[in-house]
Design a protein around this motif. Structure first.
Motif, PDB file in Angstrom:
ATOM      1  N   MET A   1      35.867  35.183  -3.317  1.00  0.00           N
ATOM      2  CA  MET A   1      37.414  35.344  -3.637  1.00  0.00           C
ATOM      3  C   MET A   1      37.240  34.743  -4.562  1.00  0.00           C
ATOM      4  SD  MET A   1      40.112  33.482  -1.362  1.00  0.00           S
ATOM      5  CE  MET A   1      40.008  31.540  -1.543  1.00  0.00           C
ATOM      6  N   SER A   2      38.501  35.741  -5.331  1.00  0.00           N
ATOM      7  CA  SER A   2      38.667  34.667  -6.333  1.00  0.00           C
ATOM      8  C   SER A   2      39.982  33.303  -6.600  1.00  0.00           C
ATOM      9  CB  SER A   2      39.466  36.091  -7.036  1.00  0.00           C
ATOM     10  OG  SER A   2      41.391  35.542  -6.572  1.00  0.00           O
ATOM     11  N   GLY A   3      39.238  32.722  -7.663  1.00  0.00           N
ATOM     12  CA  GLY A   3      40.596  30.986  -7.931  1.00  0.00           C
ATOM     13  C   GLY A   3      41.825  31.240  -8.541  1.00  0.00           C
ATOM     14  N   ARG A   4      42.098  32.377  -8.550  1.00  0.00           N
ATOM     15  CA  ARG A   4      43.114  32.473  -8.451  1.00  0.00           C
ATOM     16  C   ARG A   4      44.516  31.275  -7.248  1.00  0.00           C
ATOM     17  NH1 ARG A   4      48.412  36.391  -7.609  1.00  0.00           N
ATOM     18  NH2 ARG A   4      47.921  36.926  -5.077  1.00  0.00           N
ATOM     19  N   PHE A   5      43.938  31.509  -5.674  1.00  0.00           N
ATOM     20  CA  PHE A   5      44.895  30.396  -4.867  1.00  0.00           C
ATOM     21  C   PHE A   5      42.854  29.534  -4.391  1.00  0.00           C
ATOM     22  CE2 PHE A   5      47.832  34.253  -5.126  1.00  0.00           C
ATOM     23  CZ  PHE A   5      49.028  32.646  -5.462  1.00  0.00           C
ATOM     24  N   PRO A   6      42.271  28.633  -4.705  1.00  0.00           N
ATOM     25  CA  PRO A   6      41.571  28.424  -4.354  1.00  0.00           C
ATOM     26  C   PRO A   6      41.607  27.370  -3.261  1.00  0.00           C
ATOM     27  CG  PRO A   6      41.729  26.864  -6.297  1.00  0.00           C
ATOM     28  CD  PRO A   6      42.887  28.444  -5.995  1.00  0.00           C
ATOM     29  N   ASP A   7      42.736  27.393  -3.004  1.00  0.00           N
ATOM     30  CA  ASP A   7      42.770  25.144  -1.346  1.00  0.00           C
ATOM     31  C   ASP A   7      43.528  26.159  -0.557  1.00  0.00           C
ATOM     32  OD1 ASP A   7      40.456  24.145  -2.317  1.00  0.00           O
ATOM     33  OD2 ASP A   7      42.353  23.698  -4.184  1.00  0.00           O
ATOM     34  N   VAL A   8      43.623  27.509  -0.472  1.00  0.00           N
ATOM     35  CA  VAL A   8      44.531  28.117   0.217  1.00  0.00           C
ATOM     36  C   VAL A   8      43.935  29.291   1.154  1.00  0.00           C
ATOM     37  CG1 VAL A   8      46.664  29.660   0.366  1.00  0.00           C
ATOM     38  CG2 VAL A   8      46.390  28.087  -1.527  1.00  0.00           C
ATOM     39  N   ASP A   9      44.718  28.425   2.591  1.00  0.00           N
ATOM     40  CA  ASP A   9      44.197  29.459   3.663  1.00  0.00           C
ATOM     41  C   ASP A   9      45.192  30.374   4.186  1.00  0.00           C
ATOM     42  OD1 ASP A   9      41.866  28.577   4.863  1.00  0.00           O
ATOM     43  OD2 ASP A   9      42.832  27.153   5.725  1.00  0.00           O
ATOM     44  N   TRP A  10      44.854  32.110   4.349  1.00  0.00           N
ATOM     45  CA  TRP A  10      45.872  32.539   4.260  1.00  0.00           C
ATOM     46  C   TRP A  10      46.225  33.687   5.645  1.00  0.00           C
ATOM     47  CZ3 TRP A  10      49.077  33.902   0.497  1.00  0.00           C
ATOM     48  CH2 TRP A  10      48.729  33.208  -0.363  1.00  0.00           C
ATOM     49  N   PHE A  11      46.947  33.731   6.288  1.00  0.00           N
ATOM     50  CA  PHE A  11      47.369  34.864   7.585  1.00  0.00           C
ATOM     51  C   PHE A  11      48.358  35.016   7.820  1.00  0.00           C
ATOM     52  CE2 PHE A  11      45.956  30.019   7.026  1.00  0.00           C
ATOM     53  CZ  PHE A  11      44.698  29.918   8.863  1.00  0.00           C
ATOM     54  N   CYS A  12      47.572  36.801   8.712  1.00  0.00           N
ATOM     55  CA  CYS A  12      48.357  37.988   8.917  1.00  0.00           C
ATOM     56  C   CYS A  12      49.768  37.319   9.373  1.00  0.00           C
ATOM     57  CB  CYS A  12      47.781  38.493   9.572  1.00  0.00           C
ATOM     58  SG  CYS A  12      48.325  40.057  10.063  1.00  0.00           S
ATOM     59  N   ASP A  13      50.982  37.579   8.297  1.00  0.00           N
ATOM     60  CA  ASP A  13      51.839  37.578   8.878  1.00  0.00           C
ATOM     61  C   ASP A  13      52.296  38.393  10.231  1.00  0.00           C
ATOM     62  OD1 ASP A  13      52.807  36.696   6.708  1.00  0.00           O
ATOM     63  OD2 ASP A  13      53.447  37.978   5.187  1.00  0.00           O
ATOM     64  N   ARG A  14      52.453  39.180  10.705  1.00  0.00           N
ATOM     65  CA  ARG A  14      52.410  39.600  12.161  1.00  0.00           C
ATOM     66  C   ARG A  14      51.188  39.043  13.031  1.00  0.00           C
ATOM     67  NH1 ARG A  14      51.384  45.917  12.073  1.00  0.00           N
ATOM     68  NH2 ARG A  14      53.864  46.102  11.234  1.00  0.00           N
ATOM     69  N   CYS A  15      49.857  40.011  12.645  1.00  0.00           N
ATOM     70  CA  CYS A  15      49.187  39.232  13.903  1.00  0.00           C
ATOM     71  C   CYS A  15      48.407  37.830  13.916  1.00  0.00           C
ATOM     72  CB  CYS A  15      47.863  40.002  14.691  1.00  0.00           C
ATOM     73  SG  CYS A  15      46.723  39.974  12.967  1.00  0.00           S
ATOM     74  N   ASN A  16      48.740  36.762  12.825  1.00  0.00           N
ATOM     75  CA  ASN A  16      48.489  35.263  12.371  1.00  0.00           C
ATOM     76  C   ASN A  16      47.193  35.487  12.014  1.00  0.00           C
ATOM     77  OD1 ASN A  16      48.990  32.716  12.039  1.00  0.00           O
ATOM     78  ND2 ASN A  16      48.503  32.309  14.591  1.00  0.00           N
TER      79      ASN A  16
END
Length: 57
Positions: A1-16
């Motif tokens: 993963m890149s360092g654009r948002f290093p401390d962010v956890d991303w979750f799907c907007d539809r299924c989480n």
């Protein structure tokens, strides 16, 4: 993963589903297609929330 948002956890907007752990996930891409449900999620600063409750509004 890149360092654009290093401390962010991303979750799907539809299924989480947690996107960070999906094969090949890279937050330098502006969209990410969830492996679980196929939803295209926007990966941008505008979609970062402090909590799930903030996301739900």
């Amino acid at each position: 993963m890149s360092g654009r948002f290093p401390d962010v956890d991303w979750f799907c907007d539809r299924c989480n589903e947690h996107l960070n752990t999906q094969s090949g996930f890279d937050d330098s891409k502006y969209t990410w297609k969830c492996e679980g449900c196929g939803h295209k999620n926007s990966i941008s600063r505008d979609n970062i929330y402090d909590s799930h409750e903030d996301f739900l509004g």
